[in-house]
Design a protein around this motif. Sequence first.
Motif, PDB file in Angstrom:
ATOM      1  N   GLY A 112       5.753 -13.395  -3.831  1.00 52.69           N
ATOM      2  CA  GLY A 112       5.065 -12.159  -4.210  1.00 52.69           C
ATOM      3  C   GLY A 112       4.394 -12.262  -5.567  1.00 52.69           C
ATOM      4  O   GLY A 112       3.248 -11.843  -5.750  1.00 52.69           O
ATOM      5  N   PRO A 135       2.157  -3.926  -3.616  1.00 54.02           N
ATOM      6  CA  PRO A 135       2.984  -4.734  -2.724  1.00 54.02           C
ATOM      7  C   PRO A 135       4.146  -5.413  -3.437  1.00 54.02           C
ATOM      8  O   PRO A 135       5.254  -5.501  -2.887  1.00 54.02           O
ATOM      9  CB  PRO A 135       1.998  -5.767  -2.158  1.00 54.02           C
ATOM     10  N   VAL A 176      -5.854  -4.612  -3.065  1.00 55.47           N
ATOM     11  CA  VAL A 176      -4.521  -4.195  -2.626  1.00 55.47           C
ATOM     12  C   VAL A 176      -3.460  -5.023  -3.339  1.00 55.47           C
ATOM     13  O   VAL A 176      -2.452  -4.508  -3.829  1.00 55.47           O
ATOM     14  CB  VAL A 176      -4.380  -4.330  -1.099  1.00 55.47           C
ATOM     15  N   VAL A 177      -3.690  -6.315  -3.429  1.00 58.43           N
ATOM     16  CA  VAL A 177      -2.726  -7.220  -4.075  1.00 58.43           C
ATOM     17  C   VAL A 177      -2.641  -6.939  -5.568  1.00 58.43           C
ATOM     18  O   VAL A 177      -1.554  -6.765  -6.138  1.00 58.43           O
ATOM     19  CB  VAL A 177      -3.121  -8.691  -3.826  1.00 58.43           C
ATOM     20  N   SER A 221       6.388 -11.433   5.772  1.00 57.02           N
ATOM     21  CA  SER A 221       6.104 -11.632   4.356  1.00 57.02           C
ATOM     22  C   SER A 221       4.613 -11.725   4.063  1.00 57.02           C
ATOM     23  O   SER A 221       4.186 -11.525   2.933  1.00 57.02           O
ATOM     24  CB  SER A 221       6.811 -12.890   3.848  1.00 57.02           C
ATOM     25  N   ILE A 267       1.686   0.900   2.548  1.00 57.16           N
ATOM     26  CA  ILE A 267       1.517   0.350   1.197  1.00 57.16           C
ATOM     27  C   ILE A 267       0.045   0.071   0.911  1.00 57.16           C
ATOM     28  O   ILE A 267      -0.475   0.419  -0.147  1.00 57.16           O
ATOM     29  CB  ILE A 267       2.340  -0.941   1.031  1.00 57.16           C
ATOM     30  N   SER A 268      -0.644  -0.549   1.852  1.00 57.66           N
ATOM     31  CA  SER A 268      -2.028  -0.968   1.589  1.00 57.66           C
ATOM     32  C   SER A 268      -2.979   0.212   1.421  1.00 57.66           C
ATOM     33  O   SER A 268      -3.905   0.158   0.601  1.00 57.66           O
ATOM     34  CB  SER A 268      -2.523  -1.894   2.706  1.00 57.66           C
ATOM     35  N   LEU A 287       8.024  -4.756  -2.703  1.00 61.83           N
ATOM     36  CA  LEU A 287       8.798  -5.897  -2.232  1.00 61.83           C
ATOM     37  C   LEU A 287      10.159  -5.945  -2.931  1.00 61.83           C
ATOM     38  O   LEU A 287      11.205  -6.080  -2.281  1.00 61.83           O
ATOM     39  CB  LEU A 287       8.021  -7.188  -2.488  1.00 61.83           C
ATOM     40  N   ALA A 339      -2.604   1.744  -1.978  1.00 63.68           N
ATOM     41  CA  ALA A 339      -3.077   0.746  -2.936  1.00 63.68           C
ATOM     42  C   ALA A 339      -4.611   0.737  -2.995  1.00 63.68           C
ATOM     43  O   ALA A 339      -5.198   0.621  -4.080  1.00 63.68           O
ATOM     44  CB  ALA A 339      -2.554  -0.635  -2.563  1.00 63.68           C
ATOM     45  N   ILE A 385       1.033  -6.755   4.809  1.00 62.45           N
ATOM     46  CA  ILE A 385       1.185  -5.567   3.974  1.00 62.45           C
ATOM     47  C   ILE A 385       0.939  -4.357   4.862  1.00 62.45           C
ATOM     48  O   ILE A 385      -0.189  -4.129   5.306  1.00 62.45           O
ATOM     49  CB  ILE A 385       0.196  -5.574   2.793  1.00 62.45           C
TER      50      ILE A 385
END
Length: 465
Positions: free
Chosen positions: A375, A412, A406-407, A431, A438-439, A416, A442, A434
């Motif tokens: 992550g 995320p 998003v990242v 894993s 959440i996305s 996590l 985000a 996403i």
Amino acid sequence: MAAARFFSSSVGQLLHSASLVAGNGGRNRGFFRPSSVICPGREPASYDLSHDFDFQEGLTSVQALLRQHPKSSRGMMTTVDHLKRLCIDHYFQYEIDNVVDSCVNLLHSDDLLDATLSMRLMREAGYCVSADEILQKFTNGNGDFNLANSKDIRGLLSLQDMSHLNMGEALLYKAKDFSSRHLSVAAKYLEPNHASYVKQSLDHPYHVSLMQYKARHHLSYLQSLPTRNIAVEKLALAEFEINRLQHQREMQEVKRWWMKLGLAQEIPAARDQVLKWYMWPMTVLEGFSFSRYRIEITKIISLIYIVDDIFDIVATQEELALFNEAIKRWDLVVADSLPSYMTSCYKALYTITNDIADMSRREHGSNPINHLKKGWATLFDGFMIEGKWLSGNQVPTREDYLTNGVVTSGAPLVFLHLFFMLGHDLTEADSNYIPPVISCPAKIMRLRDDMGSAMVRIYRKSQYV
């Protein structure tokens, strides 16, 4: 940049440790709701309250209140609604479940308040209840709400609350418009306390606001009513005081950790906003049993902020390449090859992440360190991509921008760590995925933050023209 995007709003209700709702009839078995945060004895952590108040006696008094009326009466539903708005409902989940199970008796009432309040309580508990079926009787032949309902202030307030549990239903869009319009007019003529409550409900709707902050406003409203329930008010005040003491102690622990870390002194350009970083976990993770989780997640949030600032305003591209490579290796040995300010950040990041992995292993039997390392590496890669776009004066496609955004929002990575602390697990396939829960937030936070940053740049540029 990234940290601000994530913490500009809350997705509070999505983060509670959840248990599958058991039940039958119309209840949706796929619905999740927060599990009770109090152990079977229902007592909170023992703190010295500022006044003479026996907490257990207060719980008993409210329990007795919940048994006074028939379960399906308006009085009982209203009491349950007050307990939920005051954030003390978790002490009485068994009694509330019984009340909500009986709400079906009032669903088809001809009274707007009874029908909408019972419908809302049932939806909150996971029942599948059709808005069209319940609200149709309050509309005319054109499908619009009857003007006869426009004078029922309590009914309109309840209709407004219900409209925020819309799952794409046209009639609930109409309900929101109808109730908002007539409540806005009515607020001009109501007595001051009632008008203030109506305006507050319109400006900060219950279901899209931070419930802990709304709770105090709701208590003030209850205290202004001619008929008051002292037992409920006293319990709510005691809960507020306990939470205040708990949060103060957690904040002190986080501050001690932050000061000992020394990153604010080593990286003067980085943000030093411990209270702000604690606000999100404090709001989202409610309850005494989540105290340690609030503290640890605040540490993760603070490090995301610091890493964000290192990428944005401190490090050179060469230093960032070394930093990115070090995070992939996940070895304290490589920290010594980094610039001193990066070394401190790297060691702090490494330590707190491993601490959380150890906590998860002790409490839930599995060690998520590989997922957590991945992550962090993904976040760093996202920052590197943003840096490449900026240094090369490149404009990414909309898809690339949002996917990477998003990242780099940080969402995320925070989720996590939190999910593993709460005992959830991931497969290798999971894993890389996403979920929309959440996305989607985000993306919204990324867009809002970048739009705000753009407006600031435009304003600053205009000052030099």
